[in-house]
Scaffold this motif. Sequence first.
Motif, short mmCIF file in Angstrom:
data_model
loop_
_atom_site.label_atom_id
_atom_site.label_comp_id
_atom_site.label_asym_id
_atom_site.label_seq_id
_atom_site.Cartn_x
_atom_site.Cartn_y
_atom_site.Cartn_z
N ILE A 174 -17.68 47.73 18.68
CA ILE A 174 -17.11 49.14 19.47
C ILE A 174 -15.61 49.10 19.12
O ILE A 174 -14.88 48.25 19.54
CB ILE A 174 -17.43 49.44 20.70
N GLY A 177 -14.74 54.03 19.26
CA GLY A 177 -15.83 54.72 19.93
C GLY A 177 -16.41 55.82 19.46
O GLY A 177 -17.21 56.47 19.89
N GLU A 202 -16.46 43.76 20.91
CA GLU A 202 -15.57 44.77 21.23
C GLU A 202 -14.25 44.46 21.12
O GLU A 202 -13.38 43.44 21.12
CB GLU A 202 -15.71 45.11 22.87
#
Length: 225
Positions: A174, A177, A202
Amino acid sequence: MSAPADSAQPLASTSNDQVPTSADINTSDASRGQSASASASASELARTKITLQGALKSFQDFPIPGINFIDILPLFQDPAIHNALLRALELQVLEFVGSLKPDVVVGLDARGFLFGPSLALKLDASFVPVRKKGKMPGPCVTAAYEKEYGTDFFQMQEGAIKPGQKVLVVDDIIATGGSAAAAGTLVKQLGGELVGYLFILEIAFLKGREKLGGVPTITLLETDE
């Protein structure tokens, strides 16, 4: 001389109140067992995350100057690490969603396809792919998302998710997003209940979670690079 019956009865009642019943013992044992199991799973997950983090590779100035590209593909090159990844994802999901165990795992084009089907099998769930527009046959639902160079589109086949099914969306990374949010939109268009997002990695400073509408989101690993 024997004690009167009425004086003996309170002693018996007091004794019974102090002795645990079999139900009390079984409940206590079950609670201790669950606590020990949760602790063992948490410890296993923590150890595995360290192993996975160490297997990642980075490439400076790819695909353009100034970008440090974090490569997850080494996680799949060693069978032992690949297996550890799937186990960690399974543990993370079970810890994360609890009673909301997904009926469907949705994987994003294209790296969500690398581990999404295997994770779905471990969770006894179906796997549904999200692909770029024009890549799948039959009637599809479509959602747009913004990229750095313009607008792109994701699609999912109609009927792939049944109304009311609990859905977990997975992808490798991610970042901003946008693509994950588009996948969530497709799930809702088909009537699915979006229970969460799961990512391997992330890039926290890009704040991609802010585009996911407050849906529970969890990642195995994190980087600020």
